[in-house]
Design a protein around this motif. Structure first.
Motif, PDB file in Angstrom:
ATOM      1  N   GLY A  39     143.474 -24.031   0.719  1.00 26.16           N
ATOM      2  CA  GLY A  39     143.337 -24.871  -0.466  1.00 26.16           C
ATOM      3  C   GLY A  39     143.787 -26.297  -0.205  1.00 26.16           C
ATOM      4  N   ALA A  42     141.354 -27.980   2.260  1.00 25.88           N
ATOM      5  CA  ALA A  42     140.061 -28.284   1.624  1.00 25.88           C
ATOM      6  C   ALA A  42     140.181 -29.523   0.742  1.00 25.88           C
ATOM      7  CB  ALA A  42     139.593 -27.087   0.805  1.00 25.88           C
ATOM      8  N   ARG A  43     141.318 -29.680   0.066  1.00 26.45           N
ATOM      9  CA  ARG A  43     141.477 -30.855  -0.795  1.00 26.45           C
ATOM     10  C   ARG A  43     141.709 -32.116   0.025  1.00 26.45           C
ATOM     11  NH1 ARG A  43     144.164 -26.793  -3.868  1.00 26.45           N
ATOM     12  NH2 ARG A  43     142.863 -26.324  -5.679  1.00 26.45           N
ATOM     13  N   GLU A 122     134.557 -28.313 -18.026  1.00 28.77           N
ATOM     14  CA  GLU A 122     135.869 -28.426 -17.362  1.00 28.77           C
ATOM     15  C   GLU A 122     135.748 -28.505 -15.845  1.00 28.77           C
ATOM     16  OE1 GLU A 122     138.990 -25.619 -18.709  1.00 28.77           O
ATOM     17  OE2 GLU A 122     138.879 -24.918 -16.627  1.00 28.77           O
ATOM     18  N   ALA A 123     134.836 -27.718 -15.297  1.00 31.24           N
ATOM     19  CA  ALA A 123     134.688 -27.718 -13.842  1.00 31.24           C
ATOM     20  C   ALA A 123     134.288 -29.091 -13.329  1.00 31.24           C
ATOM     21  CB  ALA A 123     133.639 -26.685 -13.433  1.00 31.24           C
ATOM     22  N   ARG A 125     135.153 -31.915 -14.590  1.00 33.08           N
ATOM     23  CA  ARG A 125     136.338 -32.785 -14.616  1.00 33.08           C
ATOM     24  C   ARG A 125     137.243 -32.494 -13.417  1.00 33.08           C
ATOM     25  NH1 ARG A 125     137.992 -32.722 -21.059  1.00 33.08           N
ATOM     26  NH2 ARG A 125     136.158 -33.846 -21.792  1.00 33.08           N
ATOM     27  N   VAL A 126     137.368 -31.223 -13.109  1.00 29.24           N
ATOM     28  CA  VAL A 126     138.199 -30.881 -11.946  1.00 29.24           C
ATOM     29  C   VAL A 126     137.554 -31.425 -10.681  1.00 29.24           C
ATOM     30  CG1 VAL A 126     139.113 -28.985 -10.570  1.00 29.24           C
ATOM     31  CG2 VAL A 126     139.166 -28.848 -13.062  1.00 29.24           C
ATOM     32  N   THR A 127     136.234 -31.316 -10.628  1.00 30.06           N
ATOM     33  CA  THR A 127     135.525 -31.878  -9.466  1.00 30.06           C
ATOM     34  C   THR A 127     135.755 -33.384  -9.391  1.00 30.06           C
ATOM     35  OG1 THR A 127     133.836 -30.175  -9.647  1.00 30.06           O
ATOM     36  CG2 THR A 127     133.274 -32.115  -8.357  1.00 30.06           C
ATOM     37  N   LEU A 129     138.316 -34.971 -10.504  1.00 26.26           N
ATOM     38  CA  LEU A 129     139.697 -35.166 -10.060  1.00 26.26           C
ATOM     39  C   LEU A 129     139.776 -35.061  -8.540  1.00 26.26           C
ATOM     40  CD1 LEU A 129     142.819 -35.322 -10.627  1.00 26.26           C
ATOM     41  CD2 LEU A 129     142.768 -32.827 -10.580  1.00 26.26           C
ATOM     42  N   GLU A 130     139.117 -34.035  -7.998  1.00 26.91           N
ATOM     43  CA  GLU A 130     139.199 -33.845  -6.543  1.00 26.91           C
ATOM     44  C   GLU A 130     138.522 -34.989  -5.804  1.00 26.91           C
ATOM     45  OE1 GLU A 130     137.713 -29.858  -6.205  1.00 26.91           O
ATOM     46  OE2 GLU A 130     139.704 -28.983  -6.524  1.00 26.91           O
ATOM     47  N   ILE A 149     149.472 -29.964  -7.301  1.00 29.90           N
ATOM     48  CA  ILE A 149     148.540 -28.828  -7.182  1.00 29.90           C
ATOM     49  C   ILE A 149     149.185 -27.679  -6.423  1.00 29.90           C
ATOM     50  CG2 ILE A 149     146.297 -28.071  -6.318  1.00 29.90           C
ATOM     51  CD1 ILE A 149     145.234 -30.864  -6.875  1.00 29.90           C
ATOM     52  N   LEU A 179     145.075 -42.369  -9.565  1.00 30.13           N
ATOM     53  CA  LEU A 179     144.118 -41.354 -10.048  1.00 30.13           C
ATOM     54  C   LEU A 179     143.710 -41.650 -11.481  1.00 30.13           C
ATOM     55  CD1 LEU A 179     145.449 -37.860  -8.883  1.00 30.13           C
ATOM     56  CD2 LEU A 179     143.326 -38.989  -8.201  1.00 30.13           C
ATOM     57  N   LEU A 183     139.894 -42.309 -12.721  1.00 29.61           N
ATOM     58  CA  LEU A 183     139.247 -41.438 -13.720  1.00 29.61           C
ATOM     59  C   LEU A 183     139.005 -42.172 -15.030  1.00 29.61           C
ATOM     60  CD1 LEU A 183     141.114 -38.075 -13.045  1.00 29.61           C
ATOM     61  CD2 LEU A 183     138.757 -38.646 -12.481  1.00 29.61           C
ATOM     62  N   LYS A 187     135.651 -42.214 -17.918  1.00 26.69           N
ATOM     63  CA  LYS A 187     135.980 -41.442 -19.132  1.00 26.69           C
ATOM     64  C   LYS A 187     134.735 -41.078 -19.937  1.00 26.69           C
ATOM     65  CE  LYS A 187     139.761 -42.261 -21.586  1.00 26.69           C
ATOM     66  NZ  LYS A 187     140.839 -42.984 -22.295  1.00 26.69           N
ATOM     67  N   TYR A 192     135.386 -37.796 -22.182  1.00 25.92           N
ATOM     68  CA  TYR A 192     136.668 -37.981 -22.866  1.00 25.92           C
ATOM     69  C   TYR A 192     136.507 -38.817 -24.129  1.00 25.92           C
ATOM     70  CZ  TYR A 192     139.322 -36.011 -18.976  1.00 25.92           C
ATOM     71  OH  TYR A 192     139.849 -35.165 -18.049  1.00 25.92           O
TER      72      TYR A 192
END
Lengths: 200, 120
Positions: A39, A42-43, A122-123, A125-127, A129-130, A149, A179, A183, A187, A192
């Motif tokens: 993990g 990968a990040r 949601e996925a 947004r996480v993408t 973030l990454e 994380i 970050l 982001l 928005k 958002y």
């Protein structure tokens, strides 16, 4: 040693058992540590195949050092994070030398044809973030991922990155601000602004 | 601004979404572990060839106990020990007196003249 008993044993004790020839210790250590190493890698790399190679190499180094492991000097997980960090740093430098596309220049997240008004799931947004993590300088990215994380404490991050606690706090704070800035520019794309209007 | 984004919530969701290692990766890691795992040290006893009386005698004669001269000395010592054990002790008394500088006294527990006891 019975498997259910081994489940209660610390990583360090498992490593000693492995070095003494216990056949189950390696399987348990792999189950505990490989997901964390993968993990994290990968990040850091944003590349699954390279992250798998890094994970295998880091675990191989753990097996090799097991007979010479000095108890009490470091946590096994902290040691492994440090090895993964160094391997990933080497890989990223090699990418730059090859002229490969830097993560900082990675294409922005695709909306997949969905409208901003409908909002992204949601996925996405996480993408996002990454991807934003990928735009941070290396040290900030490492510190933020380890802290927020992977859930390490600041002293543990200091041990991984060979930094003092204050330096770790500074890196994570600056990384988090960066970050937020990245982001914030997306928005609307990430839905958002629609949420804010609904809440208002 | 960061509060609006709920970065901490996003971090938590990112942690939940972490990639899981494939079965193939786990198999490769465990294969590495088996290959690198130290083996317990096995202490093997040195091989002992079967030895018969013939080989033992050959050793003795061939030098195991000093060869022929050693065997002769051993025989002489054995014969001397046998003689010392069997010979009359009296034969040694002169030697003992000479070495210790004392003479042997004899005590007569039963006088040969019993006339006093008989009241004669």
């Amino acid at each position: 040693m019975p498997r259910d008993t081994l489940d209660q044993v610390s990583d360090e004790s498992l490593l000693v058992l492995y070095a003494n020839g216990d056949p189950d210790a390696a399987r348990l250590l792999t189950a505990r540590l490989a997901p964390r190493a993968l993990g994290y890698a990968a990040r850091l790399l944003s590349d699954r195949a390279e992250a798998e190679d890094v994970t295998q190499e880091a675990m191989l180094r753990l097996w090799k050092i097991a007979p010479d492991w000095r108890r009490g000097e470091a946590q096994v997980s902290t040691w492994l994070y440090r090895v993964v960090t160094n391997l990933c740093t080497d890989l990223r430098r090699a990418r730059v030398r090859r002229g490969a596309v830097a993560l900082e220049d990675a294409p922005e997240v695709a909306s997949g044809g969905r409208s901003a008004e409908a909002g992204l799931i949601e996925a996405d947004r996480v993408t996002a973030l990454e991807e934003a993590l990928g735009q941070l300088p290396d040290r900030q990215r490492q510190a933020v991922i380890l802290r927020h994380i992977e859930g390490l404490s600041n002293p543990e991050i200091g041990a991984v990155m060979e930094l003092g606690v204050e330096a770790v706090e500074s890196l994570t704070a600056r990384g988090k601000r960066a970050l937020g800035a990245i982001l914030a520019g997306r928005k609307a794309e990430l839905g958002y602004e629609g949420e804010e209007e609904e809440e208002a | 601004m960061q509060d609006d984004l709920d970065l901490d919530g996003l971090f938590a969701k990112a942690a939940e979404r972490g990639p899981l290692p494939s079965a193939a990766l786990l198999a490769r890691i465990e294969a590495d572990a088996r290959r690198e795992q130290p083996r317990p040290m096995a202490v093997a006893a040195p091989p002992r060839p079967a030895r018969g009386w013939g080989m033992i005698l050959a050793d003795v004669l061939g030098g195991g106990l000093g060869g022929g001269r050693g065997l002769a000395g051993l025989s002489l010592a054995a014969a001397s020990g046998l003689w010392i054990g069997v010979a009359q002790p009296t034969a040694l008394s002169p030697v003992t007196e000479y070495l210790t500088g004392t003479s042997t006294a004899s005590l007569e527990l039963l006088p040969s003249d019993l006339s006093l006891l008989a009241g004669e």
